[in-house]
Design an enzyme around this catalytic site. Structure first.
Site, PDB file in Angstrom:
ATOM      1  N   GLU A 177       0.539  -1.043  -0.072  1.00  0.00           N
ATOM      2  CA  GLU A 177      -0.020  -0.070   0.050  1.00  0.00           C
ATOM      3  C   GLU A 177       0.755   0.967  -0.358  1.00  0.00           C
ATOM      4  O   GLU A 177       0.796   2.484   0.434  1.00  0.00           O
ATOM      5  CB  GLU A 177      -1.382  -0.128   0.801  1.00  0.00           C
ATOM      6  CG  GLU A 177      -1.780  -0.965   0.870  1.00  0.00           C
ATOM      7  CD  GLU A 177      -3.241  -1.128   1.427  1.00  0.00           C
ATOM      8  OE1 GLU A 177      -3.545   0.023   2.007  1.00  0.00           O
ATOM      9  OE2 GLU A 177      -3.943  -2.280   1.759  1.00  0.00           O
TER      10      GLU A 177
HETATM   11  N1  CAA Z   1      -4.675  11.255  -3.460  1.00  0.00           N
HETATM   12  C1  CAA Z   1      -5.247  11.434  -4.362  1.00  0.00           C
HETATM   13  N2  CAA Z   1      -4.960  11.946  -5.991  1.00  0.00           N
HETATM   14  C2  CAA Z   1      -3.761  11.425  -6.270  1.00  0.00           C
HETATM   15  C3  CAA Z   1      -2.675  10.715  -5.068  1.00  0.00           C
HETATM   16  C4  CAA Z   1      -3.138  10.488  -3.261  1.00  0.00           C
HETATM   17  N3  CAA Z   1      -2.505   9.827  -2.487  1.00  0.00           N
HETATM   18  N4  CAA Z   1      -1.242  11.255  -5.424  1.00  0.00           N
HETATM   19  C5  CAA Z   1      -1.974  11.403  -7.071  1.00  0.00           C
HETATM   20  N5  CAA Z   1      -2.985  11.630  -7.196  1.00  0.00           N
HETATM   21  C6  CAA Z   1      -3.667  12.470  -8.422  1.00  0.00           C
HETATM   22  C7  CAA Z   1      -2.826  13.793  -8.493  1.00  0.00           C
HETATM   23  O1  CAA Z   1      -3.725  15.076  -7.822  1.00  0.00           O
HETATM   24  C8  CAA Z   1      -3.039  13.497  -9.986  1.00  0.00           C
HETATM   25  O2  CAA Z   1      -4.536  14.267 -10.710  1.00  0.00           O
HETATM   26  P1  CAA Z   1      -4.496  15.415 -11.572  1.00  0.00           P
HETATM   27  O3  CAA Z   1      -3.810  15.180 -12.669  1.00  0.00           O
HETATM   28  O4  CAA Z   1      -5.889  15.430 -11.564  1.00  0.00           O
HETATM   29  O5  CAA Z   1      -3.953  16.336 -10.740  1.00  0.00           O
HETATM   30  C9  CAA Z   1      -3.221  12.321 -10.620  1.00  0.00           C
HETATM   31  O6  CAA Z   1      -3.251  11.326  -9.494  1.00  0.00           O
HETATM   32  C10 CAA Z   1      -1.494  11.853 -10.671  1.00  0.00           C
HETATM   33  O7  CAA Z   1      -1.194  12.903  -9.805  1.00  0.00           O
HETATM   34  P2  CAA Z   1       0.688  12.334  -9.979  1.00  0.00           P
HETATM   35  O8  CAA Z   1       1.497  13.169 -11.649  1.00  0.00           O
HETATM   36  O9  CAA Z   1       1.527  12.297  -8.579  1.00  0.00           O
HETATM   37  O10 CAA Z   1       1.339  11.305 -10.243  1.00  0.00           O
HETATM   38  P3  CAA Z   1       3.146  10.306  -9.648  1.00  0.00           P
HETATM   39  O11 CAA Z   1       2.356   9.687 -10.780  1.00  0.00           O
HETATM   40  O12 CAA Z   1       3.871  11.350 -10.119  1.00  0.00           O
HETATM   41  O13 CAA Z   1       3.091  10.350  -8.387  1.00  0.00           O
HETATM   42  C11 CAA Z   1       2.969   8.182  -6.858  1.00  0.00           C
HETATM   43  C12 CAA Z   1       1.744   9.086  -7.841  1.00  0.00           C
HETATM   44  C13 CAA Z   1       2.107   8.558  -5.878  1.00  0.00           C
HETATM   45  C14 CAA Z   1       3.541   7.897  -6.892  1.00  0.00           C
HETATM   46  C15 CAA Z   1       1.152   7.390  -7.079  1.00  0.00           C
HETATM   47  O14 CAA Z   1       1.794   6.251  -8.144  1.00  0.00           O
HETATM   48  C16 CAA Z   1       1.653   6.107  -5.963  1.00  0.00           C
HETATM   49  O15 CAA Z   1       0.999   6.174  -4.458  1.00  0.00           O
HETATM   50  N6  CAA Z   1       2.265   5.212  -5.687  1.00  0.00           N
HETATM   51  C17 CAA Z   1       1.564   4.064  -5.411  1.00  0.00           C
HETATM   52  C18 CAA Z   1       0.573   2.810  -5.392  1.00  0.00           C
HETATM   53  C19 CAA Z   1       0.821   1.492  -4.304  1.00  0.00           C
HETATM   54  O16 CAA Z   1       0.343   2.591  -3.279  1.00  0.00           O
HETATM   55  N7  CAA Z   1       0.720   1.147  -4.327  1.00  0.00           N
HETATM   56  C20 CAA Z   1       0.039  -0.784  -3.048  1.00  0.00           C
HETATM   57  C21 CAA Z   1      -0.362  -1.232  -4.437  1.00  0.00           C
HETATM   58  S1  CAA Z   1      -1.823  -2.036  -3.236  1.00  0.00           S
HETATM   59  C22 CAA Z   1      -1.268  -3.326  -2.312  1.00  0.00           C
HETATM   60  O17 CAA Z   1      -0.460  -3.035  -2.133  1.00  0.00           O
HETATM   61  C23 CAA Z   1      -2.725  -3.890  -1.625  1.00  0.00           C
HETATM   62  C24 CAA Z   1      -2.294  -4.894  -1.176  1.00  0.00           C
HETATM   63  O18 CAA Z   1      -3.044  -6.241  -1.919  1.00  0.00           O
HETATM   64  C25 CAA Z   1      -1.784  -5.021   0.578  1.00  0.00           C
END
Ligand code: CAA
Length: 388
Positions: A364
């Protein structure tokens, strides 16, 4: 200011979870971990007691509880069996909360009662072989066919992968639109084209049901898309913000459980004529462990309270997760040390908690991603929403 005094109802939830963990989850937990046996009977009992849909509105068959109650239950269950608590976390905070917050009325009515009762368990399918932290790089595609989509691709490390009846699948519908060309779909696992890979053999949470999932031209009706076209990435990110509170609570429970075991052992075990807890070398370790667990608890409860109050909890959830998961690693490692040789064998439980702790720094959103989220919000006035 955040007030952490617990209500009668919250205390009752904590007590019920503690009793369940001690009486029903603890027996056999070492064996299940060794043999990677899914805790089927234990999850069934958790379902019967309402732990799989705690926050879901009673109108859809859930417990209607707040996030803090859910966190208290996660903490107690995670002291004992983290294969059970991760199944609970994914079902409650990624799947049920995601559908309740963003699903259509028809989706809520069709799926929430089954999920909240634990009749069905859900899975959240975002990670791929080549898209983990970089979640916008989805390779799974959903091709628009008019009244339905055809989904094809592979998802990795899916918690509840082998047992779930419903997947939330994140897929690319228009690669040219970047993250705005991503959608989220509700996919029933008995639909043609869904296949489940072998169960992963893991360092920790070994009995949890982690699988690779393959989708091959799975026909998904259009009404099973969540939200407007292109909303899938925002959906996944927002749902993960809430999910991270659940994993932070899991990490807190691991740390608190290891601390309780270390304290009890140190008060009983004697060396050089007195209990080892009375030797400063061990007493100071216990003091640090107690302090770190308490600090983690404050951050986790704070994030839950902010969510319950409808305030911005994005940074608070990431702070809670990164801090609590690092405390879980430190405290469990020290708990093994306090136990000496006994800590290194399975019978004393702390080595399992140490192995379980590691995943809380990875799933996550890794610790690195949590720091990215926090750092991006610095200066935006969102770090202390309770003072806004
Ligand atoms: N909450 C809400 N919106 C978000 C957000 C958040 N935490 N993070 C990004 N966004 C939105 C941004 O506002 C943007 O929207 P707009 O263009 O409309 O403004 C859009 O999403 C794109 O955001 P970024 O340009 O910031 O995207 P990025 O690629 O630079 O970064 C990141 C995004 C934060 C790295 C994201 O990819 C991330 O959180 N990665 C981690 C993924 C993750 O947590 N994976 C876990 C797997 S699920 C799991 O583990 C489940 C299980 O089985 C236990």
């Amino acid at each position: 200011m955040i007030n952490f005094s617990l209500t009668e109802e919250q205390l009752a939830v904590k007590e019920a979870a503690r009793e369940l963990a001690q009486k029903s989850l603890k027996p056999g937990v070492i064996e299940r971990d060794s043999t990677m046996t899914y805790p089927k009977d234990q999850i069934r009992e958790m379902s019967e007691l309402g732990f799989m849909g705690m926050m879901v509105d009673p109108a859809y068959g859930g417990g209607g509880m707040d996030t803090l109650s859910y966190v208290l239950a996660m903490e107690e269950i995670s002291k004992i069996d983290n294969s059970c608590s991760v199944a609970m976390s994914v079902n409650n905070s990624l799947v049920c909360w995601g559908i309740e917050k963003y699903g259509s009325e028809a989706q809520k009515q069709k799926y929430l009662p089954r999920l909240a009762s634990g009749e069905w368990i859900g899975a959240f399918c975002l990670s791929e072989p080549e898209a983990g932290s970089d979640a916008t790089s989805q390779r799974t595609v959903a091709i628009d066919q008019g009244d339905h989509y055809l989904i094809s691709g592979t998802k990795n490390w899916i918690t509840n992968g082998g047992t779930s009846k419903l997947h939330i699948v994140i897929a690319q519908t228009d690669v040219d639109k970047g993250h705005r060309g991503i959608n989220a779909f509700l996919v029933e696992t008995d639909w043609e084209g869904v296949s489940i890979g072998a169960k992963e053999d893991k360092l920790g949470i070994r009995s949890s049901d982690t699988h690779t999932i393959m989708y091959s031209d799975v026909k998904v009706p259009k009404e099973n898309r969540i939200g407007e076209d292109g909303f899938g990435f925002k959906f996944a990110m927002t749902v993960l913000n809430g999910g991270r509170i659940g994993i932070a609570a899991q990490a807190l429970g691991i740390a608190a459980g290891a601390y309780e075991l270390a304290l009890a052992y140190a008060q009983e075990r004697e060396a050089f004529g007195k209990p080892i807890a009375k030797h400063q070398a061990i007493a100071f370790k216990l003091a640090d462990m107690a302090t770190e667990v308490e600090a983690a608890r404050q951050l986790v409860y704070r994030a839950a309270k902010l969510k319950d109050q409808g305030k911005d909890f994005l940074s608070a959830a990431s702070m809670a997760k990164v801090f609590a998961s690092e405390v879980a690693m430190k405290v469990t490692t020290e708990a093994v040390q306090v136990h000496g040789g006994y800590g290194y064998v399975k019978e004393y439980h702390v080595e399992r908690l140490m192995r379980d702790a590691k995943i809380t720094q990875i799933y996550e959103g890794t610790s690195e991603i949590q720091r990215l989220v926090i750092s991006r919000n610095i200066g935006k006035g969102e770090l202390y929403p309770e003072f806004a």
